[in-house]
Enzyme design. Structure first.
Site, short mmCIF file in Angstrom:
data_model
loop_
_atom_site.label_atom_id
_atom_site.label_comp_id
_atom_site.label_asym_id
_atom_site.label_seq_id
_atom_site.Cartn_x
_atom_site.Cartn_y
_atom_site.Cartn_z
CB ILE A 331 -0.93 0.00 1.23
CG1 ILE A 331 -1.83 -1.24 1.21
CG2 ILE A 331 -1.77 1.27 1.27
CD1 ILE A 331 -2.65 -1.43 2.47
CE LYS A 349 10.06 4.57 4.80
NZ LYS A 349 9.80 4.06 6.17
CG ASP A 384 19.80 2.35 12.42
OD1 ASP A 384 19.40 3.52 12.45
OD2 ASP A 384 21.00 2.03 12.52
#
Length: 616
Positions: A331, A349, A384
């Site tokens: 998602i 990211k 992390d």
């Protein structure tokens, strides 16, 4: 000609002085880093848990502070950014020469990279004057202090076995009384002997134990291995304080999987006093060969070296692979754009440029959340991250759909150009977080749902569902103990590791538990309130109503049954308020990285039950 020779000599002298100043900056950094790590022993002895966590947080900031100091000095004394390429090539050569007898050469090279990229304003990935590959080997670095080698070696005989087991623990000279050291050694010897063939002690029989304790939060860990012939048994011993402040050996970890959990990427960094970090990493890798060196350096608090090694591994993987970067399965998030490469076990990211109205946040606030996680105790439940700027990739390695996705949602973070002038187009991501890839929890649960839909009696699917839901609740409770409220608790924001642990990885809404206001949903004032689809009560910016988690988390009846059996208290405001009060009262809770079965009293009890006559 004489003027040219004079200029070359001046350049060489300046280059040498710059190299010396760079090494001075690194030495200052590592001396301070090591001193802070060494103070962990005293904080453990005095049970200064708040100070221990503060020291762990502050040490993370040391590196960037020292880099800024070095940049300022080089600009002030040498106007370093104005020096020619030829001078900087000499600086690097002189720096290599200065590292010949250095005991942290790999760390010094990373420090050199950090400083020079700031001065020269070049991308980390396209600088001819940095150490893309290590120039100085870390193999066989002699210890300057023979009195304290990297590890101690004990050569027990059958009669001296117990005394040597005791020395493994007591040679660290912890300045605290023991609860019952003789009992602990008896238990430890029983647990230890069960791990190897002690009836036949080979000529090379020995205990090897790293010379420094590993400190984290409320625990001190002895790390070593037993060698007997072809057998090598790694071990880690957890030393804790009891309620009266006396020491005891609480647990013994022997398997590689247990050690991997101890050194997990989802836990805070250790405080370890190390003269030669590379020797510690080499020793640890002999115990955990599946653990990448980058993660071991991270676990030791040397995150910049971890980043350097990750980058080198990343480049090597790109040379050896052919698959392309794609939009990550799962998602899509409202704040983060996530992509990955199927053959590479990490996700990338990128913070989007804009967010839906319900996400009242900014890029700087999101960065602050990720920094909070970096500095906080992650209790084995928060992944992390590695943070990079100006990451360059060949355009040919990107799926067109991914490029379009970045252009649509994060155009400010994307640059496509021929930066090297060689006709090869590159994608440059301005800012990116990199995390180890996990199976998203919603996908993991869906796999079980799909099986149960066709065969409701499939025990493996039931076990997968139950284990995931129970672990999810355990993860929430561990985060609560560490003063962390996840914010967005949806299943998609959690992942399953290879050890079956549930780990949280979406940080844009996390808050400290102590900053939240946990409330019960007020009773409806009248029938109209009760029937209304709108809320009838005021909600403040920090208000949290645990009762309202139900519709978002427990829509599936199978999930609901398991969750309510094990974690129904998470839906009650009282649970959250009680933990909030405990934290505000100054209690520091620690979530230890091992299961009860690894505690010595349990291990010895099991051995006793299995032995004839009930005696261990």
């Amino acid at each position: 000609m004489p003027n040219s020779i004079t200029a070359q000599k001046l350049d060489s002298s300046t280059a040498f002085n710059i190299a010396n100043a760079l090494l001075d900056g690194f030495n200052r950094h590592y001396n301070l880093f090591r001193a802070e790590s060494a103070r962990a022993k005293h904080r453990f002895e005095t049970q200064d848990w708040v100070g221990q966590q503060r020291g762990q947080r502050e040490r993370i900031e040391f590196y960037d502070l020292r880099v800024r100091e070095a940049v300022t000095r080089l600009e002030r004394e040498f106007k370093a950014s104005e020096k020619s390429h030829a001078v900087w090539q000499q600086v690097k050569l002189h720096f290599v020469g200065l590292l010949i007898d250095h005991h942290q050469p790999e760390l010094a090279e990373s420090f050199f990279n950090s400083v020079t990229t700031k001065i020269l304003h070049r991308s980390y990935f396209h600088n001819n004057f940095i150490f893309v590959r290590p120039a100085v080997s870390t193999e066989y670095i002699d210890n300057v202090n023979p009195a304290k080698p990297t590890y101690r070696v004990y050569y027990p005989t059958a009669p001296s076995m117990r005394d040597d087991v005791k020395r493994i623990v007591t040679d660290f000279e912890l300045q605290c009384p023991w609860e019952n050291i003789e009992r602990d050694i008896d238990w430890l010897q029983t647990a230890l002997l069960a791990q190897f063939d002690h009836s036949r002690l080979r000529p090379n029989f020995q205990f090897q134990v790293l010379s420094s304790l590993f400190f984290r939060n409320k625990g001190a860990y002895v790390v070593g291995k037993v060698i007997n012939g072809f057998q090598e048994v790694p071990f880690a011993l957890a030393i804790l304080h009891n309620e009266q402040g006396r020491l005891h050996v609480d647990a013994a970890l022997f398997s590689e999987d247990e050690l991997l959990m101890l050194f997990s990427f989802a836990r805070a960094y250790f405080m370890v006093d190390m003269e030669i970090p590379s020797a510690y990493v080499q020793f640890l890798r002999s115990m955990m060969p599946r653990k990448p060196r980058t993660e071991l350096y991270n676990a030791l608090g040397l995150a910049k070296q971890g980043k350097t090694l990750f980058y080198r591994d990343f480049l090597a993987h790109q040379r050896q692979s052919t698959d392309r970067f794609r939009i990550a399965p799962g998602i899509k998030g409202m704040v983060m754009l996530v992509f990955d490469q199927p053959s590479f076990p990490f996700v990338f990211k990128v913070i989007k440029d804009y967010y839906p109205p319900q996400k009242d946040t900014t890029r700087e606030q999101i960065k602050g959340k990720y920094l909070l996680v970096k500095q906080h105790d992650r209790v084995g439940r928060m992944a992390d991250t590695l943070e990079y700027s100006d990451v360059a990739f060949p355009l040919s390695r990107f799926e067109p759909e991914l490029i379009e996705e970045i252009k649509k949602f994060a155009p400010s973070q994307l640059e496509i150009s021929d930066r090297n002038g060689d006709g090869q187009m590159e994608v440059v991501i301005k800012h990116v977080y990199i995390e180890r890839r996990m199976i998203p929890l919603n996908i993991y649960l869906q796999e079980a749902f799909d099986v149960l839909q066709t065969n409701d009696q499939d025990q493996r699917a039931w076990d997968q569902l139950s284990q995931a839901v129970v672990e999810y609740g355990n993860a929430i409770k561990d985060l609560v103990a560490a003063n962390i409220f996840p914010g967005d608790m949806l299943w998609k924001n959690f992942g399953i590791t290879r050890h079956g642990k549930v780990v949280f990885y979406d940080y844009d809404e996390i808050e400290y538990i102590t900053d939240c206001n946990f409330r019960r949903v007020p009773a409806p004032r009248n029938e109209e309130d009760e029937m209304s689809g709108e809320i009838w009560y005021t909600v403040g910016p920090k208000d949290v109503f645990p009762e309202t988690f139900t519709p978002f988390l427990l829509g599936n009846p199978k999930v609901r049954t398991v969750f309510m059996k094990h974690h129904a208290d998470l839906l009650e405001a009282d649970f959250w308020q009680e933990h909030q009060a405990r934290i505000k009262a100054g209690h520091v809770h620690d979530v230890f990285p091992y299961e009860p079965a690894s505690q010595l009293r349990h291990m010895v009890g099991q051995a006793s039950a299995m032995s004839p006559g009930g005696q261990p």
